[in-house]
Scaffold this motif. Structure first.
Motif, PDB file in Angstrom:
ATOM      1  N   VAL A  45      -6.235 -13.912 -24.123  1.00  0.00           N
ATOM      2  CA  VAL A  45      -5.958 -13.670 -22.706  1.00  0.00           C
ATOM      3  C   VAL A  45      -4.455 -13.447 -22.589  1.00  0.00           C
ATOM      4  O   VAL A  45      -3.663 -14.365 -22.842  1.00  0.00           O
ATOM      5  CB  VAL A  45      -6.404 -14.840 -21.802  1.00  0.00           C
ATOM      6  N   ALA A  46      -4.063 -12.232 -22.221  1.00  0.00           N
ATOM      7  CA  ALA A  46      -2.654 -11.857 -22.230  1.00  0.00           C
ATOM      8  C   ALA A  46      -2.326 -11.009 -21.006  1.00  0.00           C
ATOM      9  O   ALA A  46      -3.224 -10.456 -20.366  1.00  0.00           O
ATOM     10  CB  ALA A  46      -2.329 -11.088 -23.518  1.00  0.00           C
ATOM     11  N   PRO A  47      -1.044 -10.872 -20.671  1.00  0.00           N
ATOM     12  CA  PRO A  47      -0.675 -10.039 -19.523  1.00  0.00           C
ATOM     13  C   PRO A  47      -1.069  -8.578 -19.727  1.00  0.00           C
ATOM     14  O   PRO A  47      -1.134  -8.090 -20.858  1.00  0.00           O
ATOM     15  CB  PRO A  47       0.851 -10.188 -19.461  1.00  0.00           C
ATOM     16  N   ASP A  48      -1.321  -7.885 -18.623  1.00  0.00           N
ATOM     17  CA  ASP A  48      -1.712  -6.483 -18.726  1.00  0.00           C
ATOM     18  C   ASP A  48      -0.529  -5.566 -18.989  1.00  0.00           C
ATOM     19  O   ASP A  48      -0.711  -4.363 -19.209  1.00  0.00           O
ATOM     20  CB  ASP A  48      -2.467  -6.038 -17.465  1.00  0.00           C
ATOM     21  N   ARG A  49       0.686  -6.128 -18.963  1.00  0.00           N
ATOM     22  CA  ARG A  49       1.890  -5.348 -19.235  1.00  0.00           C
ATOM     23  C   ARG A  49       2.974  -6.293 -19.764  1.00  0.00           C
ATOM     24  O   ARG A  49       2.778  -7.496 -19.798  1.00  0.00           O
ATOM     25  CB  ARG A  49       2.375  -4.645 -17.971  1.00  0.00           C
ATOM     26  N   ASP A  50       4.106  -5.709 -20.139  1.00  0.00           N
ATOM     27  CA  ASP A  50       5.206  -6.508 -20.689  1.00  0.00           C
ATOM     28  C   ASP A  50       5.780  -7.429 -19.615  1.00  0.00           C
ATOM     29  O   ASP A  50       6.168  -6.983 -18.536  1.00  0.00           O
ATOM     30  CB  ASP A  50       6.292  -5.556 -21.199  1.00  0.00           C
ATOM     31  N   HIS A  51       5.817  -8.730 -19.942  1.00  0.00           N
ATOM     32  CA  HIS A  51       6.424  -9.710 -19.047  1.00  0.00           C
ATOM     33  C   HIS A  51       7.512 -10.493 -19.767  1.00  0.00           C
ATOM     34  O   HIS A  51       7.716 -11.683 -19.504  1.00  0.00           O
ATOM     35  CB  HIS A  51       5.362 -10.669 -18.505  1.00  0.00           C
ATOM     36  N   SER A  52       8.231  -9.835 -20.675  1.00  0.00           N
ATOM     37  CA  SER A  52       9.325 -10.503 -21.369  1.00  0.00           C
ATOM     38  C   SER A  52      10.338 -11.028 -20.359  1.00  0.00           C
ATOM     39  O   SER A  52      10.696 -10.342 -19.395  1.00  0.00           O
ATOM     40  CB  SER A  52      10.023  -9.530 -22.315  1.00  0.00           C
ATOM     41  N   GLY A  53      10.809 -12.248 -20.578  1.00  0.00           N
ATOM     42  CA  GLY A  53      11.787 -12.848 -19.691  1.00  0.00           C
ATOM     43  C   GLY A  53      11.196 -13.489 -18.453  1.00  0.00           C
ATOM     44  O   GLY A  53      11.930 -13.918 -17.562  1.00  0.00           O
ATOM     45  N   ALA A  54       9.858 -13.606 -18.395  1.00  0.00           N
ATOM     46  CA  ALA A  54       9.218 -14.169 -17.197  1.00  0.00           C
ATOM     47  C   ALA A  54       9.341 -15.676 -17.121  1.00  0.00           C
ATOM     48  O   ALA A  54       9.052 -16.267 -16.081  1.00  0.00           O
ATOM     49  CB  ALA A  54       7.735 -13.783 -17.175  1.00  0.00           C
ATOM     50  N   SER A  55       9.720 -16.320 -18.216  1.00  0.00           N
ATOM     51  CA  SER A  55       9.803 -17.771 -18.287  1.00  0.00           C
ATOM     52  C   SER A  55       8.488 -18.395 -17.828  1.00  0.00           C
ATOM     53  O   SER A  55       7.423 -17.885 -18.147  1.00  0.00           O
ATOM     54  CB  SER A  55      11.006 -18.271 -17.474  1.00  0.00           C
TER      55      SER A  55
ATOM     56  N   THR B 178       7.802  -9.717 -30.019  1.00  0.00           N
ATOM     57  CA  THR B 178       8.384  -8.566 -30.711  1.00  0.00           C
ATOM     58  C   THR B 178       9.853  -8.748 -31.073  1.00  0.00           C
ATOM     59  O   THR B 178      10.418  -7.912 -31.781  1.00  0.00           O
ATOM     60  CB  THR B 178       8.251  -7.289 -29.856  1.00  0.00           C
ATOM     61  N   HIS B 179      10.474  -9.824 -30.573  1.00  0.00           N
ATOM     62  CA  HIS B 179      11.856 -10.121 -30.933  1.00  0.00           C
ATOM     63  C   HIS B 179      12.041 -11.633 -31.024  1.00  0.00           C
ATOM     64  O   HIS B 179      11.157 -12.397 -30.652  1.00  0.00           O
ATOM     65  CB  HIS B 179      12.835  -9.516 -29.911  1.00  0.00           C
ATOM     66  N   ALA B 180      13.206 -12.041 -31.502  1.00  0.00           N
ATOM     67  CA  ALA B 180      13.482 -13.463 -31.721  1.00  0.00           C
ATOM     68  C   ALA B 180      13.476 -14.251 -30.416  1.00  0.00           C
ATOM     69  O   ALA B 180      13.771 -13.725 -29.343  1.00  0.00           O
ATOM     70  CB  ALA B 180      14.844 -13.614 -32.403  1.00  0.00           C
TER      71      ALA B 180
ATOM     72  N   VAL C 192      11.722 -12.041 -35.842  1.00  0.00           N
ATOM     73  CA  VAL C 192      13.143 -11.703 -35.688  1.00  0.00           C
ATOM     74  C   VAL C 192      13.283 -10.246 -36.123  1.00  0.00           C
ATOM     75  O   VAL C 192      13.677  -9.930 -37.250  1.00  0.00           O
ATOM     76  CB  VAL C 192      14.025 -12.653 -36.509  1.00  0.00           C
ATOM     77  N   ASN C 193      12.942  -9.370 -35.216  1.00  0.00           N
ATOM     78  CA  ASN C 193      12.650  -7.966 -35.512  1.00  0.00           C
ATOM     79  C   ASN C 193      13.902  -7.204 -35.942  1.00  0.00           C
ATOM     80  O   ASN C 193      14.895  -7.140 -35.210  1.00  0.00           O
ATOM     81  CB  ASN C 193      12.039  -7.316 -34.270  1.00  0.00           C
ATOM     82  N   GLN C 194      13.821  -6.633 -37.131  1.00  0.00           N
ATOM     83  CA  GLN C 194      14.888  -5.769 -37.645  1.00  0.00           C
ATOM     84  C   GLN C 194      14.401  -4.334 -37.783  1.00  0.00           C
ATOM     85  O   GLN C 194      15.014  -3.523 -38.487  1.00  0.00           O
ATOM     86  CB  GLN C 194      15.370  -6.290 -39.006  1.00  0.00           C
TER      87      GLN C 194
END
Length: 256
Positions: free
Chosen positions: A32-42, A92-94, A125-127
């Protein structure tokens, strides 16, 4: 074992797909995940409107809300059978140091812990190499351990994995959170209609990033595993703060 998988990058994120694939056979998996990017939503929770849940052909379910919404709905309404644990990622990132304050990935894990479930937040930790399979293998290894781990109440594991093949990992390190330097300034831009807009500036580099920190571990090629306690009380400040407050004039004009 029933495992709830969620994230903050969205239901179609390559990290979530790799995590689901990497944990096959370990137990019953639900996504169960968001339907879009919610990076930084805390830890934002949607309280001003109802939420919509959609099931996708691969069996994943998405919510038009935050990572916290996703875990809350999954544990408290979408399923009849209870879960044994929550895994959030693969981001997708650290998520190192101060990142966890803003991270929707960590928030999804902490919501699971608030609801009584052991939880892990995992980030790559995406490079640019996309070794999500390495991070998924790390999570599987953690979940397969027979020896029980008791972190205490309101605690989760925050795991950061270097973006390298499995055989290139240096090992595992238990770490503390480091701290970033001040973020870069906001970036101004002008929209096509001539209005001034701003992009939030990039996160600062590791300011407190020496040995023992999560920053240092991943820089040396190690998986960083940090126990995070979701209790924001500064316990060592209670006594001096109490003394300071008691020296203030009290209601009625007196002192304590």
């Amino acid at each position: 074992m029933r495992i709830l998988l969620s994230n903050d990058d969205g239901v179609h994120s390559p990290g979530l797909i790799a995590l689901h694939e990497g944990l096959q056979g370990l137990g019953e998996l639900e996504v169960v995940a968001p339907d879009r990017d919610h990076s930084g939503a805390s830890n934002a929770l949607t309280l001003n409107r109802p939420l919509t849940v959609e099931r996708h052909p691969n069996g994943f379910q998405s919510v038009d809300g935050t990572p916290t919404d996703c875990v809350h709905l999954a544990v408290n309404g979408l399923f009849d059978e209870p879960f044994d644990r929550v895994v959030s990622g693969i981001n997708t990132h650290a998520n190192l140091g101060d990142d966890i304050i803003y991270s929707g990935t960590v928030a999804a894990a902490t919501e699971g812990r608030h609801l009584g479930l052991p939880a892990i937040a995992v980030s790559l930790v995406n490079q640019g190499h996309g070794h999500y399979d390495t991070a998924a293998r790390v999570v599987r290894l953690l979940l397969e351990q027979d020896r029980p781990l008791n972190l205490g109440p309101r605690s989760i594991l925050n795991v950061n994995v270097p973006d390298v093949p499995w055989d290139a990992l240096a090992g595992f390190r238990v770490t503390r959170l480091g701290h970033r330097e001040r973020a870069e300034g906001a970036v101004p831009m002008t929209c096509p209609r001539g209005r001034q807009r701003y992009w939030i500036g990039a996160a600062g580099e590791g300011g407190d990033a020496g040995p023992g920190t999560d920053f240092h571990a991943v820089r040396e090629g190690y998986v960083s595993i940090t126990p995070v306690h979701i209790d924001m009380t500064r316990h060592e400040a209670l006594v001096p703060l109490r003394d300071w407050v008691e020296a203030m004039p009290q209601p009625g004009g007196g002192y304590r």
